[in-house]
Design a protein around this motif. Structure first.
Motif, PDB file in Angstrom:
ATOM      1  N   ALA A  49      68.290  31.811  58.903  1.00 14.53           N
ATOM      2  CA  ALA A  49      68.412  32.508  57.619  1.00 14.53           C
ATOM      3  C   ALA A  49      69.487  31.885  56.738  1.00 14.53           C
ATOM      4  O   ALA A  49      69.322  31.781  55.513  1.00 14.53           O
ATOM      5  CB  ALA A  49      68.715  33.988  57.857  1.00 14.53           C
ATOM      6  N   ASP A  50      70.586  31.453  57.333  1.00 10.41           N
ATOM      7  CA  ASP A  50      71.649  30.832  56.543  1.00 10.41           C
ATOM      8  C   ASP A  50      71.181  29.526  55.905  1.00 10.41           C
ATOM      9  O   ASP A  50      71.590  29.182  54.789  1.00 10.41           O
ATOM     10  CB  ASP A  50      72.877  30.579  57.419  1.00 10.41           C
ATOM     11  N   ALA A  51      70.321  28.790  56.616  1.00 17.33           N
ATOM     12  CA  ALA A  51      69.767  27.563  56.030  1.00 17.33           C
ATOM     13  C   ALA A  51      68.891  27.896  54.830  1.00 17.33           C
ATOM     14  O   ALA A  51      68.918  27.204  53.805  1.00 17.33           O
ATOM     15  CB  ALA A  51      68.973  26.796  57.081  1.00 17.33           C
ATOM     16  N   ILE A  64      64.164  20.445  57.348  1.00 17.11           N
ATOM     17  CA  ILE A  64      65.533  20.696  57.774  1.00 17.11           C
ATOM     18  C   ILE A  64      65.525  21.199  59.220  1.00 17.11           C
ATOM     19  O   ILE A  64      65.041  22.293  59.513  1.00 17.11           O
ATOM     20  CB  ILE A  64      66.205  21.709  56.842  1.00 17.11           C
ATOM     21  N   GLN A  65      66.046  20.391  60.107  1.00 11.55           N
ATOM     22  CA  GLN A  65      66.054  20.730  61.528  1.00 11.55           C
ATOM     23  C   GLN A  65      67.226  21.649  61.852  1.00 11.55           C
ATOM     24  O   GLN A  65      68.367  21.363  61.513  1.00 11.55           O
ATOM     25  CB  GLN A  65      66.153  19.462  62.375  1.00 11.55           C
ATOM     26  N   ASN A 125      60.798  23.100  50.428  1.00 12.11           N
ATOM     27  CA  ASN A 125      61.403  22.597  51.652  1.00 12.11           C
ATOM     28  C   ASN A 125      60.877  23.366  52.863  1.00 12.11           C
ATOM     29  O   ASN A 125      60.312  24.457  52.713  1.00 12.11           O
ATOM     30  CB  ASN A 125      62.926  22.720  51.588  1.00 12.11           C
ATOM     31  N   ALA A 126      61.074  22.790  54.032  1.00 13.52           N
ATOM     32  CA  ALA A 126      60.645  23.432  55.271  1.00 13.52           C
ATOM     33  C   ALA A 126      61.816  23.526  56.232  1.00 13.52           C
ATOM     34  O   ALA A 126      62.595  22.578  56.379  1.00 13.52           O
ATOM     35  CB  ALA A 126      59.508  22.647  55.907  1.00 13.52           C
ATOM     36  N   LEU A 127      61.934  24.665  56.883  1.00 13.24           N
ATOM     37  CA  LEU A 127      62.905  24.848  57.957  1.00 13.24           C
ATOM     38  C   LEU A 127      62.204  24.562  59.281  1.00 13.24           C
ATOM     39  O   LEU A 127      61.102  25.062  59.525  1.00 13.24           O
ATOM     40  CB  LEU A 127      63.445  26.277  57.951  1.00 13.24           C
ATOM     41  N   VAL A 141      60.516  27.447  47.225  1.00 10.59           N
ATOM     42  CA  VAL A 141      59.551  27.685  48.290  1.00 10.59           C
ATOM     43  C   VAL A 141      60.174  27.153  49.572  1.00 10.59           C
ATOM     44  O   VAL A 141      60.547  25.977  49.656  1.00 10.59           O
ATOM     45  CB  VAL A 141      58.204  26.993  48.013  1.00 10.59           C
ATOM     46  N   ILE A 142      60.313  28.030  50.560  1.00  4.83           N
ATOM     47  CA  ILE A 142      60.969  27.689  51.819  1.00  4.83           C
ATOM     48  C   ILE A 142      60.025  28.063  52.954  1.00  4.83           C
ATOM     49  O   ILE A 142      59.934  29.228  53.352  1.00  4.83           O
ATOM     50  CB  ILE A 142      62.314  28.433  51.962  1.00  4.83           C
TER      51      ILE A 142
END
Length: 249
Positions: free
Chosen positions: A223-225, A242-243, A173-175, A129-130
């Motif tokens: 997107a790459d993250a 994730i910053q 995780n969260a972007l 889950v992103i």
């Protein structure tokens, strides 16, 4: 890398959502992209990318939509709640309708998408889950208290779920990007001009200036993250914000 995996990306017809959908599809995933404008989704469709009209503010729409996606392409193993509203407004100019509309998309929509996706994900042995949050999920964004509150709430949801499923093969995780070069920036330029009397160039520079490296972030960088979080050595990345912010801390 992702052959045989089924992903869902809300707000997947444009911007960050579309960039993530394309990155996942390029790695072999079957990607369901959702949104309220079917025509925009159909324009974005391509190899491995499948449009699905769905309104994340509606529980019935999310329940039915995700059930259709699962029936068509199997359990969802990559869930990307990306659909969101980004708009600044001073608190003394914020009415309850504005507050509720943003929360209904940014928080309720993510909650519903994750909940329904987990129903099939947890029948498998792998899942990601992103959530697409924002730098405003980590710090206060001046002039945008409602948006900031919604993105903090999303980050709290992700962290709680990572704790709930810590011993399971699913990560949460969260972007958290700063200003990204999408249509949202263009609409914010218009909003800043209307509120402040700035020129278009001044309003755009105001947002670019928030990013320490002095440029807008590309959707592909975000997107790459997301792609990394689906990679073979990503299982210990869990509960993280994730910053992607050009050095902002």
């Amino acid at each position: 890398m992702l052959n045989g995996k089924h992903a869902i990306v809300t707000g997947g017809g444009t911007g960050i959502g579309l960039a993530i959908a394309r990155a996942l599809a390029d790695q072999g995933a079957q990607v369901t992209i959702t949104g309220r404008r079917l025509s925009k989704l159909q324009e974005a469709a391509g190899p491995n990318i499948h449009p699905l009209e769905m309104d994340v503010q509606s529980e019935a729409s999310v329940v039915d939509g995700i059930a259709q996606a699962v029936e068509a392409r199997g359990p969802i193993q990559i869930c990307v709640p990306n659909a969101g509203i980004a708009e600044g407004r001073a608190i003394l100019k914020t009415d309850l309708d504005f507050w509720r509309d943003m929360m209904a998309t940014n928080v309720d929509g993510a909650f519903l998408t994750i909940r329904e996706s987990l129903k099939s994900m947890t029948t498998t042995e792998w899942g990601r889950v992103i959530a697409v949050s924002s730098i405003a999920g980590i710090k206060g964004l001046k002039g945008a208290p409602t948006y900031t509150a919604s993105k903090h709430a999303l980050l709290g949801l992700i962290r709680a779920l990572s704790a709930d499923y810590a011993k399971k093969p699913y990560t949460f995780n969260a972007l958290c990007p700063a200003y990204v070069d999408t249509a949202i920036v263009s609409s914010n330029v218009d909003s800043i001009m209307a509120r402040t009397g700035m020129s278009a160039d001044e309003a755009r520079e105001l947002m670019v200036g928030v990013n320490p490296h002095g440029r807008l972030i590309t959707p592909e960088e975000v997107a790459d993250a997301a792609l990394f979080l689906c990679g073979p050595n990503s299982g210990s990345m869990n509960g993280q914000a994730i910053q992607i912010a050009g050095g902002e801390i």
